[in-house]
Design a protein around this motif. Structure first.
Motif, mmCIF file in Angstrom:
data_model
loop_
_atom_site.group_PDB
_atom_site.id
_atom_site.type_symbol
_atom_site.label_atom_id
_atom_site.label_comp_id
_atom_site.label_asym_id
_atom_site.label_seq_id
_atom_site.Cartn_x
_atom_site.Cartn_y
_atom_site.Cartn_z
ATOM 1 N N CYS A 268 34.229 53.668 43.261
ATOM 2 C CA CYS A 268 34.710 53.393 42.202
ATOM 3 C C CYS A 268 34.130 52.959 41.020
ATOM 4 C CB CYS A 268 36.187 53.405 41.903
ATOM 5 S SG CYS A 268 37.105 53.916 42.918
ATOM 6 N N LYS A 269 33.954 53.173 39.429
ATOM 7 C CA LYS A 269 33.095 52.544 38.257
ATOM 8 C C LYS A 269 33.745 51.210 37.865
ATOM 9 C CE LYS A 269 31.815 56.650 36.838
ATOM 10 N NZ LYS A 269 32.673 57.870 36.094
ATOM 11 N N SER A 270 35.123 50.949 38.430
ATOM 12 C CA SER A 270 36.027 49.866 38.704
ATOM 13 C C SER A 270 36.936 49.841 38.918
ATOM 14 C CB SER A 270 36.593 49.992 36.859
ATOM 15 O OG SER A 270 37.634 50.848 36.873
ATOM 16 N N ARG A 271 37.396 48.404 38.873
ATOM 17 C CA ARG A 271 38.768 48.161 39.431
ATOM 18 C C ARG A 271 40.001 48.275 39.746
ATOM 19 N NH1 ARG A 271 38.137 41.691 38.738
ATOM 20 N NH2 ARG A 271 36.645 41.153 39.484
ATOM 21 N N SER A 272 40.336 49.196 38.145
ATOM 22 C CA SER A 272 41.065 49.268 37.790
ATOM 23 C C SER A 272 41.250 50.669 38.407
ATOM 24 C CB SER A 272 41.276 49.451 36.028
ATOM 25 O OG SER A 272 41.898 48.789 35.732
ATOM 26 N N LYS B 242 43.754 54.439 42.336
ATOM 27 C CA LYS B 242 43.838 55.767 43.373
ATOM 28 C C LYS B 242 44.509 54.655 44.104
ATOM 29 C CE LYS B 242 39.967 57.770 44.646
ATOM 30 N NZ LYS B 242 37.239 56.996 44.641
ATOM 31 N N ALA B 243 44.361 53.894 45.046
ATOM 32 C CA ALA B 243 44.877 53.095 45.975
ATOM 33 C C ALA B 243 46.317 53.770 45.391
ATOM 34 C CB ALA B 243 44.424 51.545 46.369
ATOM 35 N N PHE C 109 47.111 38.589 45.080
ATOM 36 C CA PHE C 109 47.060 37.921 45.698
ATOM 37 C C PHE C 109 44.519 37.587 45.872
ATOM 38 C CE2 PHE C 109 50.332 37.968 47.753
ATOM 39 C CZ PHE C 109 51.308 37.159 47.450
ATOM 40 N N PRO C 110 45.250 36.304 45.796
ATOM 41 C CA PRO C 110 43.194 36.105 45.473
ATOM 42 C C PRO C 110 42.430 36.907 46.688
ATOM 43 C CG PRO C 110 44.313 34.050 45.312
ATOM 44 C CD PRO C 110 45.367 35.297 45.487
ATOM 45 N N GLU C 111 43.075 36.624 48.193
ATOM 46 C CA GLU C 111 42.750 37.686 49.121
ATOM 47 C C GLU C 111 42.531 39.223 48.848
ATOM 48 O OE1 GLU C 111 45.358 35.575 49.498
ATOM 49 O OE2 GLU C 111 44.544 34.108 49.960
ATOM 50 N N THR C 112 43.621 39.763 48.547
ATOM 51 C CA THR C 112 43.491 41.273 48.017
ATOM 52 C C THR C 112 42.574 41.753 46.884
ATOM 53 O OG1 THR C 112 46.364 40.799 48.780
ATOM 54 C CG2 THR C 112 45.012 43.542 47.292
ATOM 55 N N MET C 113 42.532 40.889 45.916
ATOM 56 C CA MET C 113 41.341 40.396 45.340
ATOM 57 C C MET C 113 40.117 41.101 45.335
ATOM 58 S SD MET C 113 40.966 41.825 41.755
ATOM 59 C CE MET C 113 41.675 42.021 40.629
ATOM 60 N N GLN C 114 39.920 40.183 46.170
ATOM 61 C CA GLN C 114 38.518 40.017 46.889
ATOM 62 C C GLN C 114 37.927 41.026 47.700
ATOM 63 O OE1 GLN C 114 38.673 36.747 49.912
ATOM 64 N NE2 GLN C 114 37.618 35.137 48.284
ATOM 65 N N ILE C 115 39.177 41.362 48.801
ATOM 66 C CA ILE C 115 38.727 43.118 49.205
ATOM 67 C C ILE C 115 39.110 44.314 48.288
ATOM 68 C CG2 ILE C 115 40.147 44.853 50.883
ATOM 69 C CD1 ILE C 115 41.758 42.879 51.628
ATOM 70 N N ILE C 116 39.369 44.203 47.174
ATOM 71 C CA ILE C 116 38.669 45.147 45.814
ATOM 72 C C ILE C 116 38.196 45.031 45.952
ATOM 73 C CG2 ILE C 116 39.666 46.171 44.049
ATOM 74 C CD1 ILE C 116 42.980 45.323 44.188
#
Length: 159
Positions: free
Chosen positions: A51-55, A60-61, A35-42
């Protein structure tokens, strides 16, 4: 030794103890719908978590959540308990030290007042004993909360 279903699932999924990664493992790429909201949180938090990246953040999550699910006790409170216990112990220890220092200072002042009163007044042993018993009973009854005004009124009424 018998293992439970969650432990069997962890072994089948290839998790080692502590959810570690083997030395010869390579990362796999796959599609992820989020979801876009989750991506904004990330996007907001991944750098905050070093963290160096979203991945890396998502991995880690996922590992944290897997650790939670595979925890032997199956409860969130026991999964987080070691961290909470450490923080709580530090807070309690600090409070205990401050209270101990304050009580020591009060005891010193009370000792000085007691010695001044003893030097200024001639109190016989029987009166001293009765006073001690009365104060012990009073402190038990009022749960240690002493009210100066009530003590003054009591002393004036007994004269």
């Amino acid at each position: 030794m018998r293992s439970n279903n969650k432990e069997d699932s962890a072994e089948k999924a290839g998790f080692t103890e502590g959810l570690g990664v083997g030395c010869d493992s390579k990362k796999k790429t796959f599609g992820l719908q989020i979801f876009p909201e989750t991506m904004q949180i990330i996007d907001t938090l991944y750098e905050h978590d070093n963290c160096k990246s979203r991945s890396e953040f998502i991995e880690k999550a996922v590992r944290f959540y897997c650790g939670y699910l595979l925890n032997n006790e199956h409860t969130a409170t026991e999964f987080i308990a070691p961290q909470l216990a450490t923080v709580t112990e530090g807070i309690v220890r600090g409070s205990e030290q401050r209270l101990s220092r304050a009580m020591f200072k009060i005891a010193v002042e009370l000792g000085a007042v007691t010695h001044m009163l003893a030097a200024l007044n001639e109190i016989d042993d029987e009166t001293l004993f009765k006073l001690s018993m009365m104060c012990t009973d009073e402190v038990k009854r009022i749960n240690g909360i002493i009210n100066f005004e009530k003590a003054v009124r009591y002393q004036r009424s007994s004269d």
